[in-house]
Design a protein around this motif. Structure first.
Motif, PDB file in Angstrom:
ATOM      1  N   GLY A 184      43.596 -45.022 115.601  1.00  0.00           N
ATOM      2  CA  GLY A 184      42.909 -44.125 116.532  1.00  0.00           C
ATOM      3  C   GLY A 184      43.500 -42.720 116.490  1.00  0.00           C
ATOM      4  N   SER A 273      38.920 -51.280 119.464  1.00  0.00           N
ATOM      5  CA  SER A 273      38.257 -50.345 118.574  1.00  0.00           C
ATOM      6  C   SER A 273      36.750 -50.569 118.644  1.00  0.00           C
ATOM      7  CB  SER A 273      38.808 -50.590 117.184  1.00  0.00           C
ATOM      8  OG  SER A 273      38.122 -49.855 116.267  1.00  0.00           O
ATOM      9  N   HIS A 276      31.383 -47.858 115.089  1.00  0.00           N
ATOM     10  CA  HIS A 276      31.420 -48.682 113.889  1.00  0.00           C
ATOM     11  C   HIS A 276      32.550 -48.256 112.969  1.00  0.00           C
ATOM     12  CE1 HIS A 276      27.692 -50.938 114.477  1.00  0.00           C
ATOM     13  NE2 HIS A 276      27.159 -49.833 114.968  1.00  0.00           N
ATOM     14  N   GLU A 279      38.699 -46.356 113.842  1.00  0.00           N
ATOM     15  CA  GLU A 279      39.363 -45.246 114.543  1.00  0.00           C
ATOM     16  C   GLU A 279      38.783 -44.977 115.933  1.00  0.00           C
ATOM     17  OE1 GLU A 279      38.618 -42.028 111.773  1.00  0.00           O
ATOM     18  OE2 GLU A 279      36.799 -41.425 112.817  1.00  0.00           O
ATOM     19  N   ASN A 280      37.669 -45.608 116.277  1.00  0.00           N
ATOM     20  CA  ASN A 280      37.045 -45.360 117.587  1.00  0.00           C
ATOM     21  C   ASN A 280      37.727 -46.180 118.672  1.00  0.00           C
ATOM     22  OD1 ASN A 280      35.168 -43.734 116.320  1.00  0.00           O
ATOM     23  ND2 ASN A 280      33.661 -45.379 116.100  1.00  0.00           N
ATOM     24  N   THR A 281      38.982 -45.851 118.945  1.00  0.00           N
ATOM     25  CA  THR A 281      39.751 -46.706 119.848  1.00  0.00           C
ATOM     26  C   THR A 281      39.706 -46.221 121.304  1.00  0.00           C
ATOM     27  OG1 THR A 281      41.721 -45.441 119.306  1.00  0.00           O
ATOM     28  CG2 THR A 281      41.378 -47.470 118.089  1.00  0.00           C
ATOM     29  N   LYS A 282      39.809 -47.202 122.197  1.00  0.00           N
ATOM     30  CA  LYS A 282      39.983 -46.919 123.618  1.00  0.00           C
ATOM     31  C   LYS A 282      41.037 -47.882 124.139  1.00  0.00           C
ATOM     32  CE  LYS A 282      35.230 -45.583 124.363  1.00  0.00           C
ATOM     33  NZ  LYS A 282      34.090 -45.460 125.215  1.00  0.00           N
ATOM     34  N   TYR A 397      33.655 -55.278 118.070  1.00  0.00           N
ATOM     35  CA  TYR A 397      34.747 -54.602 118.778  1.00  0.00           C
ATOM     36  C   TYR A 397      36.049 -55.270 118.363  1.00  0.00           C
ATOM     37  CZ  TYR A 397      30.987 -52.680 121.612  1.00  0.00           C
ATOM     38  OH  TYR A 397      29.849 -52.028 122.008  1.00  0.00           O
TER      39      TYR A 397
END
Ligand code: SF4
Lengths: 419, 162
Positions: A184, A273, A276, A279-282, A397
């Protein structure tokens, strides 16, 4: 000029006193790996170019894990091709149904990788073995054919990013959360062509299973390899598995890094994550309300015994949510047996999970849990690309086994901390 | 060596799962496999593409799995060269190993539009946009890699040496 751990191993295997980032070298390998998807292509090339000998029959591992037990006739043909090749050349480390596990869970378990060794494989997650202080990296089928024939491989020597770990992670933070956090932070090409080298006093809090998970996903940051400094945790793991002598490579004091990143393990949170891209982490505190249809606990990233243990600890005495399917896939036959004896299967089945024989299965959208249009899955796997687990409009996810188990219970992405 | 053709342009992080989805990996016939090339992001690609055409993309092209099926289907579809800002490293070496020329060039990736006609000189790394009458300079291959590309792949190169 000082060398990194990866550079030192590559120099040694190339028979050179030193190497520099960017240099093209040819090195001797210790092991080459292939699976049921990549090996048939390699065999085709091997035969087409008229090779009649493998470089070393104990220097090749072939593991049938992706579409096995054979999911259809075409997959059966591919498996047969591998089997015939393994028999013809008397390949020592050949693992078929009944013995096989997911390749990257299996090779460390069997003691086929030791610190300081050079392992290449026709599978991108071959980078997993850096957890043990080996230099290991993925390549393609033509490379595999060449490596099987010659025992050599060409490399461009990578530069490195050094990760200094400090602090103590909280109970619900695992290797998965660490690597998702890193991806991320630096992005899916943040370590492109480079080594990710891990060290620091925080290392001692990471089990070998955690390290395997971290090194496994180095490729998801674009890295050539991920590698951990060898310590007592590594040596304790290799004891009884690896009898042959091995060499421990430490980075030079004056090793040159492109970047040094400090990470306080104590500050990490369970991390997810979103589709798609990895790197799209929360963090778990930011995820919001995401309803799910399926949970997958398994894969080369998180299908080891400690992963199943934490999932079982959370699922114990609970039922999974209505309208959620939860599929649990132990990584290897040994893990399967250990989980069985530890009573985890009783817990999983009582909770309403399906438990499978080892296979990659749904991780790459192969079989055993494909998603329909619009469905969402929390998976302990490593990739959430478009269509990775099924329909192009399905969503994956990525999370730790703890988050996955809590999510199965609640039917939405959930925080494991309350269990 | 040179290439010339019409450009098919894509964005960043084109991964191997969209170049050739895993559900197709049980197919061993190359022609049949290639008929699925790019279908998850560009259903029409395989009908549009003509021998010699060029594929263009942004950062990190070919990220994801090590499947050599990815450069293989691109080559099989008739594409003569892939130009991107950067390539994922396994894709990069797979493409070279099977003799599919690839070049990294940010300027070309920015300036060239979908449908432009482009020619490439691999010896000099010069990329020419015929439609727009512009040129962009990429790094030519180092000698070691040039040998592999010239031999049309790694195994040919090894065989030649033996
Ligand atoms: S479990 Fe998934 S990522 Fe790992 S080797 Fe299998 S398909 Fe690849």
């Amino acid at each position: 000029m000082g060398m990194t751990m990866s550079q030192k191993i590559l120099a040694k295997k190339a028979g050179l006193a030193s190497v520099q980032a960017g240099q093209l070298i040819e090195a001797n390998i210790d092991l080459v790996l292939g699976n049921d998807i990549t090996t048939p292509v390699a065999i085709e090339e091997f035969e087409k170019y008229g090779f009649h000998q493998v470089y070393r029959k104990d220097g090749i591992a072939i593991v049938l894990d992706h579409f096995t037990p054979n999911k259809d006739i075409k997959a059966a043909q591919l498996a047969k091709r591998c089997r015939e090749f393994a028999n013809r050349y008397d390949i020592l480390h050949y693992y078929d149904v009944g013995a096989m596990g997911i390749e990257h869970a299996l090779l460390p378990e069997k003691g086929l990788v030791a610190p300081g060794e050079l392992v290449v494989g026709a599978d991108s997650h071959t980078c997993t073995y850096g957890a043990l202080g080996a230099f290991s990296t993925g390549f393609g089928s033509t490379d595999m054919a060449a490596a099987m024939a010659t025992g050599k491989c060409w490399f461009k020597v990578p530069s490195a990013i050094r990760f200094n770990l400090t602090g103590t992670p909280s109970k619900w933070v695992s290797g998965k959360d660490l690597i998702l956090h890193i991806i991320g932070m630096i992005g899916v090409d943040g370590a492109l062509y480079k080594s990710m080298e891990f060290g620091g006093e925080g290392l001692r809090h990471l089990s070998i299973d955690d390290r395997l998970t971290v090194a496994n996903m180095a490729i998801e940051a674009g890295a050539k390899n991920g590698i951990f400094e060898v310590d007592n945790v590594t040596l304790a793991y290799e004891k009884g598995r690896v009898e042959r002598p091995f060499e421990i490579f430490k980075p030079d004091e004056d090793a040159v890094y492109e970047k040094v990143i400090d990470i306080d393990l104590g500050a990490l949170r369970p991390t997810v994550s979103f589709p798609h891209l990895p790197e799209n982490t929360k963090t778990i505190d930011e995820v919001g309300d995401v309803k799910i249809d399926q949970v997958v606990i398994g894969s080369c990233t998180n299908g080891r015994i400690s992963d199943l243990k934490i999932a079982a600890d959370i699922l114990k005495g609970h039922k999974i949510a209505k309208n959620v399917r939860c599929i649990v896939i132990p990584g290897t036959q040994q893990i399967y047996l250990d989980a069985l004896h530890a009573g985890y299967f009783d817990i999983f089945i009582a909770a309403g999970c399906a438990v499978s024989t080892p296979t990659c299965g749904p991780c790459l959208g192969g079989h055993m849990g494909i998603l329909a249009e619009g469905e969402r899955c929390v998976a302990t796997t490593n990739r959430n690309f478009v269509g990775r687990m099924g329909h192009v409009k399905s969503e994956v996810y990525l999370a730790s086994p703890a988050v996955a188990a809590a999510s199965a219970i609640e039917g939405k992405i959930a925080n494991p901390e309350k269990y | 060596m040179t290439a010339k053709g019409i450009v098919h342009k894509y964005g960043d992080n084109v991964d191997t799962d969209v170049i050739i989805p895993a559900r197709c990996l049980n197919i061993s016939d190359r022609k049949e496999l290639a008929s699925h090339c790019m279908e998850d992001i560009d259903k029409d690609f395989i009908n549009k593409v003509k021998p010699g055409d060029i594929m263009l993309a942004g950062f990190n092209f070919g990220c994801g799995s090590s499947r050599e099926h990815a450069p293989m289907v691109i080559k099989e579809s008739g594409i003569s060269c892939v130009i991107a800002k950067t390539f994922a490293r396994i894709f990069y070496r797979n493409a070279i190993n099977i003799g599919l020329p690839i070049l990294e060039c940010e300027a070309a990736s920015e300036a060239i539009a979908n449908g432009d006609e482009v020619s490439v000189d691999f010896d000099t790394g010069m990329i020419t946009n015929v439609t727009k009458n512009e040129t962009y300079q990429a790094q030519p291959f180092p000698e070691f890699i040039k040998e592999i590309i010239d031999a049309n792949g790694l195994l040919n190169a090894i065989r030649k040496k033996q």
